[in-house]
Design a protein around this motif. Structure first.
Motif, PDB file in Angstrom:
ATOM      1  N   VAL A 144       0.836  -1.206   0.000  1.00 27.44           N
ATOM      2  CA  VAL A 144       0.000   0.000   0.000  1.00 27.44           C
ATOM      3  C   VAL A 144       0.868   1.251   0.000  1.00 27.44           C
ATOM      4  O   VAL A 144       0.596   2.217  -0.731  1.00 27.44           O
ATOM      5  CB  VAL A 144      -0.954  -0.004   1.214  1.00 27.44           C
ATOM      6  CG1 VAL A 144      -1.595   1.367   1.392  1.00 27.44           C
ATOM      7  CG2 VAL A 144      -2.026  -1.064   1.025  1.00 27.44           C
ATOM      8  N   LEU A 145       1.941   1.265   0.811  1.00 26.61           N
ATOM      9  CA  LEU A 145       2.800   2.445   0.877  1.00 26.61           C
ATOM     10  C   LEU A 145       3.510   2.692  -0.455  1.00 26.61           C
ATOM     11  O   LEU A 145       3.577   3.826  -0.937  1.00 26.61           O
ATOM     12  CB  LEU A 145       3.816   2.294   2.003  1.00 26.61           C
ATOM     13  CG  LEU A 145       3.254   2.394   3.430  1.00 26.61           C
ATOM     14  CD1 LEU A 145       4.327   2.090   4.457  1.00 26.61           C
ATOM     15  CD2 LEU A 145       2.671   3.783   3.659  1.00 26.61           C
ATOM     16  N   VAL A 146       4.048   1.636  -1.042  1.00 23.70           N
ATOM     17  CA  VAL A 146       4.703   1.805  -2.345  1.00 23.70           C
ATOM     18  C   VAL A 146       3.694   2.225  -3.395  1.00 23.70           C
ATOM     19  O   VAL A 146       3.939   3.141  -4.200  1.00 23.70           O
ATOM     20  CB  VAL A 146       5.414   0.496  -2.757  1.00 23.70           C
ATOM     21  CG1 VAL A 146       5.941   0.605  -4.185  1.00 23.70           C
ATOM     22  CG2 VAL A 146       6.554   0.182  -1.799  1.00 23.70           C
ATOM     23  N   GLY A 147       2.515   1.565  -3.396  1.00 21.46           N
ATOM     24  CA  GLY A 147       1.486   1.924  -4.366  1.00 21.46           C
ATOM     25  C   GLY A 147       1.009   3.350  -4.197  1.00 21.46           C
ATOM     26  O   GLY A 147       0.819   4.083  -5.181  1.00 21.46           O
ATOM     27  N   ALA A 148       0.812   3.775  -2.940  1.00 25.07           N
ATOM     28  CA  ALA A 148       0.373   5.149  -2.699  1.00 25.07           C
ATOM     29  C   ALA A 148       1.437   6.146  -3.139  1.00 25.07           C
ATOM     30  O   ALA A 148       1.123   7.206  -3.705  1.00 25.07           O
ATOM     31  CB  ALA A 148       0.053   5.345  -1.212  1.00 25.07           C
ATOM     32  N   GLY A 149       2.723   5.800  -2.898  1.00 25.13           N
ATOM     33  CA  GLY A 149       3.800   6.678  -3.355  1.00 25.13           C
ATOM     34  C   GLY A 149       3.825   6.818  -4.861  1.00 25.13           C
ATOM     35  O   GLY A 149       4.007   7.916  -5.404  1.00 25.13           O
TER      36      GLY A 149
ATOM     37  N   VAL B 149      13.249   0.724   4.353  1.00 27.63           N
ATOM     38  CA  VAL B 149      14.216   1.155   3.338  1.00 27.63           C
ATOM     39  C   VAL B 149      13.793   0.653   1.966  1.00 27.63           C
ATOM     40  O   VAL B 149      13.926   1.366   0.955  1.00 27.63           O
ATOM     41  CB  VAL B 149      15.624   0.655   3.698  1.00 27.63           C
ATOM     42  CG1 VAL B 149      16.584   0.850   2.528  1.00 27.63           C
ATOM     43  CG2 VAL B 149      16.150   1.391   4.928  1.00 27.63           C
ATOM     44  N   ALA B 150      13.264  -0.552   1.896  1.00 25.86           N
ATOM     45  CA  ALA B 150      12.791  -1.079   0.614  1.00 25.86           C
ATOM     46  C   ALA B 150      11.684  -0.201   0.040  1.00 25.86           C
ATOM     47  O   ALA B 150      11.641   0.066  -1.170  1.00 25.86           O
ATOM     48  CB  ALA B 150      12.300  -2.518   0.796  1.00 25.86           C
ATOM     49  N   VAL B 151      10.783   0.271   0.900  1.00 32.68           N
ATOM     50  CA  VAL B 151       9.731   1.192   0.455  1.00 32.68           C
ATOM     51  C   VAL B 151      10.351   2.456  -0.132  1.00 32.68           C
ATOM     52  O   VAL B 151       9.965   2.916  -1.220  1.00 32.68           O
ATOM     53  CB  VAL B 151       8.786   1.536   1.623  1.00 32.68           C
ATOM     54  CG1 VAL B 151       7.830   2.664   1.217  1.00 32.68           C
ATOM     55  CG2 VAL B 151       7.993   0.307   2.052  1.00 32.68           C
ATOM     56  N   ALA B 152      11.329   3.024   0.582  1.00 34.00           N
ATOM     57  CA  ALA B 152      11.969   4.254   0.115  1.00 34.00           C
ATOM     58  C   ALA B 152      12.675   4.037  -1.220  1.00 34.00           C
ATOM     59  O   ALA B 152      12.573   4.863  -2.139  1.00 34.00           O
ATOM     60  CB  ALA B 152      12.964   4.756   1.167  1.00 34.00           C
ATOM     61  N   VAL B 153      13.402   2.927  -1.361  1.00 35.14           N
ATOM     62  CA  VAL B 153      14.131   2.651  -2.600  1.00 35.14           C
ATOM     63  C   VAL B 153      13.173   2.488  -3.774  1.00 35.14           C
ATOM     64  O   VAL B 153      13.407   3.027  -4.867  1.00 35.14           O
ATOM     65  CB  VAL B 153      15.012   1.407  -2.416  1.00 35.14           C
ATOM     66  CG1 VAL B 153      15.596   0.963  -3.766  1.00 35.14           C
ATOM     67  CG2 VAL B 153      16.139   1.692  -1.435  1.00 35.14           C
ATOM     68  N   LEU B 154      12.090   1.761  -3.572  1.00 32.03           N
ATOM     69  CA  LEU B 154      11.131   1.559  -4.651  1.00 32.03           C
ATOM     70  C   LEU B 154      10.463   2.868  -5.065  1.00 32.03           C
ATOM     71  O   LEU B 154      10.308   3.151  -6.261  1.00 32.03           O
ATOM     72  CB  LEU B 154      10.076   0.539  -4.222  1.00 32.03           C
ATOM     73  CG  LEU B 154      10.569  -0.906  -4.081  1.00 32.03           C
ATOM     74  CD1 LEU B 154       9.490  -1.783  -3.455  1.00 32.03           C
ATOM     75  CD2 LEU B 154      10.999  -1.466  -5.434  1.00 32.03           C
ATOM     76  N   ILE B 155      10.065   3.674  -4.086  1.00 27.60           N
ATOM     77  CA  ILE B 155       9.414   4.952  -4.404  1.00 27.60           C
ATOM     78  C   ILE B 155      10.383   5.877  -5.127  1.00 27.60           C
ATOM     79  O   ILE B 155      10.032   6.511  -6.136  1.00 27.60           O
ATOM     80  CB  ILE B 155       8.882   5.603  -3.117  1.00 27.60           C
ATOM     81  CG1 ILE B 155       7.679   4.813  -2.589  1.00 27.60           C
ATOM     82  CG2 ILE B 155       8.494   7.064  -3.370  1.00 27.60           C
ATOM     83  CD1 ILE B 155       7.144   5.332  -1.270  1.00 27.60           C
TER      84      ILE B 155
ATOM     85  N   THR C 181       2.861  10.258  -7.027  1.00 28.74           N
ATOM     86  CA  THR C 181       3.803  10.789  -8.016  1.00 28.74           C
ATOM     87  C   THR C 181       3.145  10.930  -9.380  1.00 28.74           C
ATOM     88  O   THR C 181       3.293  11.957 -10.058  1.00 28.74           O
ATOM     89  CB  THR C 181       5.042   9.892  -8.115  1.00 28.74           C
ATOM     90  OG1 THR C 181       5.712   9.848  -6.858  1.00 28.74           O
ATOM     91  CG2 THR C 181       6.010  10.404  -9.173  1.00 28.74           C
ATOM     92  N   GLU C 182       2.411   9.905  -9.787  1.00 33.70           N
ATOM     93  CA  GLU C 182       1.759   9.946 -11.091  1.00 33.70           C
ATOM     94  C   GLU C 182       0.683  11.029 -11.140  1.00 33.70           C
ATOM     95  O   GLU C 182       0.526  11.730 -12.137  1.00 33.70           O
ATOM     96  CB  GLU C 182       1.141   8.587 -11.410  1.00 33.70           C
ATOM     97  CG  GLU C 182       2.158   7.478 -11.671  1.00 33.70           C
ATOM     98  CD  GLU C 182       2.958   7.730 -12.942  1.00 33.70           C
ATOM     99  OE1 GLU C 182       2.400   8.318 -13.886  1.00 33.70           O
ATOM    100  OE2 GLU C 182       4.134   7.320 -12.992  1.00 33.70           O
TER     101      GLU C 182
END
Length: 448
Positions: free
Chosen positions: A59-64, A107-113, A68-69
């Motif tokens: 959800v966090l990665v998707g929301a990021g 950190v994985a969330v941050a890297v992906l975003i 952005t989009e």
């Protein structure tokens, strides 16, 4: 928060390798520490995982990505219209990840975003990979530091007790400190004024600091909603975040409209408006002020000999010299051509007059000592022996209205010209005779 963009190049041609040694050292250390701390946390293991960790991460990665989009056009305009560092609003999701997930997963969330941001925004806006890498490394360190603070409180108490609230606030402050201090430190070391006061001046930029804490607060609220009611509640943060994106762009465009593009100073209309407001406030308080009018001597010769592009470079160097010799609260503007204006609140009156004249003399001496490196067909050249004529007017001795003060300062500046240039004349006492014969100053343009 990210670094200003620069022109990209190949790996061996990245301009980072030509950076000053302290800058390059800090950049490499930050990136190595980010990798090292992540590796250390992985060696110790992720630890007990929350029951819904995979859904939370998704959800966090998707929301990021969605945020952005949704703000893609706004963010590209924002980055293309501003070369200065500005706050990255994706910290909403990275801070929420630090609050809800173990450090490696956060950190994985941050890297992906940030990988998505680089692919969709930074690369197309001309941000070179090494700057994106450094920005991502600072975020990784900020996430790891915030996650470490969050672990000081029991997960069940984090969003439900006063102690948990204090832990979240501490993590917020740590995240902001790590991210902003590292980026601002590199920016200051890369600039001409490598002083601690310059570091504090950039770090304490009011609007950016407020925006950073507002963004992180939204991240804390998103984490609280997700922990209390479910991961899907993160979607409620998307609409206000998109609106915040657009609000920030409006503010940025307003600042651009009030800024002179060649020098970064206030333009004539913005300076006139702000100086008028400041003088009215000063008059109500019964305080003093000084207006300085500066005119570069023989500047036409620079344009004629080297061209207008070099002339613009000289104007920018002069603007930086003037800014370096005044206080943070003083108003500095470009009035057109090679003319500059400065409002010095609090420097006037019988005792304040020497202070204002001393500032003008410091400016004159600094410009006299300027050396501007320029690219020439046969190699590098240096433009030096620049000089400036400065006239000043003091409130209330020479008038109380801005127009009056500008007229007196303008006349004093022309007296400095007639006295041989490269000199300072202050107020009516600076005239050898009756005021007259000087060119009347045109009123600056006003905003429509």
């Amino acid at each position: 928060m990210r670094l200003p963009r620069r022109r990209p190049g190949g790996l061996t041609r990245w301009d980072v390798w030509s950076s000053p040694a302290p800058v390059l050292t800090i950049i490499l250390i930050v990136e190595l520490v980010a990798v090292g701390t992540l590796a250390a946390s992985l060696r110790h293991g992720v630890g007990p995982l929350p029951s819904s960790w995979l859904l939370t991460l998704a959800v966090l990665v998707g929301a990021g990505i969605v945020s952005t989009e949704a703000s893609l056009g706004v963010e590209r305009v924002r980055r293309q219209s501003d070369e200065t560092p500005h706050i990255d609003l994706s910290s909403v999701w990275t801070f929420a990840a630090a609050a809800l997930l173990p450090a490696p997963l956060a950190v994985a969330v941050a890297v992906l975003i940030y990988s998505h941001i680089y692919a969709r925004v930074w690369r197309r806006s001309g941000v070179p990979p090494h700057r994106a890498l450094f920005s991502a490394a600072t975020v990784v360190l900020a996430v790891e530091a915030a996650a470490a603070v969050m672990r000081l409180s029991e997960p069940t108490a984090l969003f439900r007790t006063v102690g948990g609230l204090l832990t979240v606030l501490a993590a917020l402050l740590v995240y902001a400190a790590v991210n902003m201090v590292l980026v601002v430190g590199v920016i200051v070391l890369s600039g001409p004024n490598r002083r601690f006061t310059s570091f504090l001046q950039v770090l304490a930029h009011g609007d950016d600091a407020v925006l950073e804490f507002a963004t992180l607060s939204m991240g804390a609220l998103a984490a609280c909603a997700m922990a209390s009611f479910g991961a899907a509640y993160a979607l409620l943060v998307l609409p206000p975040l998109i609106v915040l994106h657009r609000t920030v762009l409006v503010r940025q465009l307003e600042e651009a409209a009030s800024t002179d593009g060649k020098t970064g100073l206030l333009n004539a209309a913005a300076w006139h408006t702000q100086a008028g407001q400041a003088l009215r406030r000063i008059e109500r308080e019964g305080a003093h002020a000084t207006v300085l009018v500066l005119d570069l001597d023989h500047f036409k010769q620079v344009n004629d000999q080297y061209g207008h592009l070099v002339g613009d470079q000289v104007l920018a160097a002069v603007a930086e010299a003037v800014r370096a010799e005044v206080r943070d609260g003083d108003l500095v503007g470009r009035f057109g051509g090679e003319e500059f204006v400065v409002l010095l609140p609090g420097l006037d009156g019988e005792e304040g007059h020497p202070g204002a004249e001393a500032v003008a003399e410091r400016i004159r001496r600094r410009i006299r000592g300027l050396r501007v490196d320029i690219a020439a067909p046969v190699g590098q050249e240096v433009i030096d022996h620049l000089s400036v004529s400065i006239g000043g007017a003091m409130m209330p001795v020479d008038g109380t209205e801005l127009t009056q003060l500008l007229e007196v300062a303008d006349a004093a500046m022309y007296c400095a010209k007639h006295a041989g240039r490269n000199t300072v004349r202050m107020g009516l006492t600076g005239f050898p005779g009756p005021v007259g014969g000087h060119r009347p100053r045109r009123s600056p343009p006003r905003h429509p």
